[in-house]
Scaffold this motif. Sequence first.
Motif, PDB file in Angstrom:
ATOM      1  N   GLY A 110     -52.228  -1.943  -3.688  1.00 56.55           N
ATOM      2  CA  GLY A 110     -52.403  -0.999  -2.598  1.00 56.55           C
ATOM      3  C   GLY A 110     -53.392  -1.523  -1.580  1.00 56.55           C
ATOM      4  N   VAL A 111     -53.598  -0.705  -0.561  1.00 58.06           N
ATOM      5  CA  VAL A 111     -54.507  -1.039   0.529  1.00 58.06           C
ATOM      6  C   VAL A 111     -55.745  -0.156   0.394  1.00 58.06           C
ATOM      7  CG1 VAL A 111     -54.777  -1.091   3.031  1.00 58.06           C
ATOM      8  CG2 VAL A 111     -52.591  -1.738   1.993  1.00 58.06           C
ATOM      9  N   CYS A 112     -56.908  -0.757   0.468  1.00 60.83           N
ATOM     10  CA  CYS A 112     -58.170  -0.048   0.285  1.00 60.83           C
ATOM     11  C   CYS A 112     -58.461   0.862   1.475  1.00 60.83           C
ATOM     12  CB  CYS A 112     -59.314  -1.037   0.123  1.00 60.83           C
ATOM     13  SG  CYS A 112     -59.126  -2.107  -1.315  1.00 60.83           S
ATOM     14  N   ALA A 113     -58.736   2.119   1.174  1.00 60.41           N
ATOM     15  CA  ALA A 113     -59.049   3.076   2.236  1.00 60.41           C
ATOM     16  C   ALA A 113     -60.446   2.837   2.807  1.00 60.41           C
ATOM     17  CB  ALA A 113     -58.941   4.502   1.707  1.00 60.41           C
TER      18      ALA A 113
ATOM     19  N   ALA B 234     -66.818  -0.777  -7.160  1.00 62.85           N
ATOM     20  CA  ALA B 234     -67.057   0.441  -6.376  1.00 62.85           C
ATOM     21  C   ALA B 234     -65.840   1.355  -6.426  1.00 62.85           C
ATOM     22  CB  ALA B 234     -67.373   0.072  -4.924  1.00 62.85           C
ATOM     23  N   ASP B 235     -66.087   2.653  -6.355  1.00 63.39           N
ATOM     24  CA  ASP B 235     -64.995   3.625  -6.286  1.00 63.39           C
ATOM     25  C   ASP B 235     -64.351   3.566  -4.907  1.00 63.39           C
ATOM     26  OD1 ASP B 235     -65.472   4.540  -8.859  1.00 63.39           O
ATOM     27  OD2 ASP B 235     -66.798   6.151  -8.192  1.00 63.39           O
ATOM     28  N   ASP B 236     -63.025   3.614  -4.878  1.00 64.57           N
ATOM     29  CA  ASP B 236     -62.292   3.600  -3.611  1.00 64.57           C
ATOM     30  C   ASP B 236     -60.970   4.327  -3.821  1.00 64.57           C
ATOM     31  OD1 ASP B 236     -61.717   3.128  -0.946  1.00 64.57           O
ATOM     32  OD2 ASP B 236     -61.393   0.984  -1.168  1.00 64.57           O
ATOM     33  N   VAL B 237     -60.250   4.478  -2.747  1.00 65.00           N
ATOM     34  CA  VAL B 237     -58.918   5.051  -2.769  1.00 65.00           C
ATOM     35  C   VAL B 237     -57.951   3.939  -2.398  1.00 65.00           C
ATOM     36  CG1 VAL B 237     -57.375   6.741  -1.720  1.00 65.00           C
ATOM     37  CG2 VAL B 237     -59.780   7.336  -2.156  1.00 65.00           C
ATOM     38  N   LEU B 238     -56.959   3.718  -3.240  1.00 67.99           N
ATOM     39  CA  LEU B 238     -55.942   2.698  -3.019  1.00 67.99           C
ATOM     40  C   LEU B 238     -54.685   3.401  -2.507  1.00 67.99           C
ATOM     41  CD1 LEU B 238     -56.043  -0.368  -3.551  1.00 67.99           C
ATOM     42  CD2 LEU B 238     -54.905   0.062  -5.718  1.00 67.99           C
ATOM     43  N   VAL B 239     -54.246   3.037  -1.315  1.00 68.69           N
ATOM     44  CA  VAL B 239     -53.037   3.620  -0.733  1.00 68.69           C
ATOM     45  C   VAL B 239     -51.873   2.748  -1.176  1.00 68.69           C
ATOM     46  CG1 VAL B 239     -51.902   4.382   1.376  1.00 68.69           C
ATOM     47  CG2 VAL B 239     -54.402   4.419   1.230  1.00 68.69           C
ATOM     48  N   VAL B 240     -50.952   3.320  -1.960  1.00 68.13           N
ATOM     49  CA  VAL B 240     -49.898   2.527  -2.590  1.00 68.13           C
ATOM     50  C   VAL B 240     -48.535   2.680  -1.930  1.00 68.13           C
ATOM     51  CG1 VAL B 240     -51.094   2.442  -4.807  1.00 68.13           C
ATOM     52  CG2 VAL B 240     -49.465   4.288  -4.352  1.00 68.13           C
ATOM     53  N   LYS B 241     -48.418   3.551  -0.944  1.00 61.50           N
ATOM     54  CA  LYS B 241     -47.162   3.721  -0.213  1.00 61.50           C
ATOM     55  C   LYS B 241     -47.455   3.696   1.269  1.00 61.50           C
ATOM     56  CE  LYS B 241     -44.477   6.711  -3.291  1.00 61.50           C
ATOM     57  NZ  LYS B 241     -43.902   8.074  -3.369  1.00 61.50           N
ATOM     58  N   GLY B 242     -46.518   3.153   2.036  1.00 70.45           N
ATOM     59  CA  GLY B 242     -46.665   3.139   3.482  1.00 70.45           C
ATOM     60  C   GLY B 242     -46.375   1.774   4.063  1.00 70.45           C
ATOM     61  N   VAL B 243     -46.635   1.652   5.348  1.00 67.84           N
ATOM     62  CA  VAL B 243     -46.414   0.409   6.092  1.00 67.84           C
ATOM     63  C   VAL B 243     -47.752  -0.036   6.654  1.00 67.84           C
ATOM     64  CG1 VAL B 243     -45.216  -0.636   8.039  1.00 67.84           C
ATOM     65  CG2 VAL B 243     -44.045   1.085   6.646  1.00 67.84           C
ATOM     66  N   PHE B 244     -48.103  -1.295   6.394  1.00 73.60           N
ATOM     67  CA  PHE B 244     -49.408  -1.814   6.765  1.00 73.60           C
ATOM     68  C   PHE B 244     -49.302  -3.222   7.354  1.00 73.60           C
ATOM     69  CE2 PHE B 244     -49.990   1.172   3.345  1.00 73.60           C
ATOM     70  CZ  PHE B 244     -51.064   1.934   3.775  1.00 73.60           C
ATOM     71  N   THR B 245     -50.196  -3.545   8.261  1.00 65.89           N
ATOM     72  CA  THR B 245     -50.389  -4.914   8.709  1.00 65.89           C
ATOM     73  C   THR B 245     -51.385  -5.545   7.752  1.00 65.89           C
ATOM     74  OG1 THR B 245     -49.998  -4.300  11.012  1.00 65.89           O
ATOM     75  CG2 THR B 245     -51.149  -6.386  10.615  1.00 65.89           C
ATOM     76  N   LEU B 246     -50.957  -6.627   7.088  1.00 64.76           N
ATOM     77  CA  LEU B 246     -51.785  -7.270   6.071  1.00 64.76           C
ATOM     78  C   LEU B 246     -51.938  -8.752   6.357  1.00 64.76           C
ATOM     79  CD1 LEU B 246     -50.224  -5.601   2.891  1.00 64.76           C
ATOM     80  CD2 LEU B 246     -52.416  -5.048   3.972  1.00 64.76           C
TER      81      LEU B 246
END
Length: 111
Positions: free
Chosen positions: A33-36, A43-55
């Motif tokens: 996923g992508v780190c929010a 460290a605690d984070d939110v991983l976004v596992v769905k969607g469209v991203f520029t990586l």
Amino acid sequence: MKNQYQVHCDHIDVALPYARNSGDGALIGSMFGVCANGGANGADDVLVVKGVFTLTKNSAEAWTVGEKVYWDNVAKNVTTTATSNTLIGVAILDAANPSSTGVVRLNGSFS
């Protein structure tokens, strides 16, 4: 519902496996996923596992629309090389060689 653990299944609460910035990719087991927010290793984070991203991508590759893309956990970038890497989704735009980024539709985190 008593047994529902999390409402939004496209965002997963995690401990980061290595230092990351907001918008960076991260692999935890077979979950990508992508780190929010980003943060240090652990460290605690939110991983976004769905969607469209520029990586960030392997700059020496050209991508075509619909091509499978993989996470290279050593180089910490996206590549079209399947060997030793984890399938994370598909390219939704062509990307030139050379170019440092590509647009990826994530496959929902599991290969």
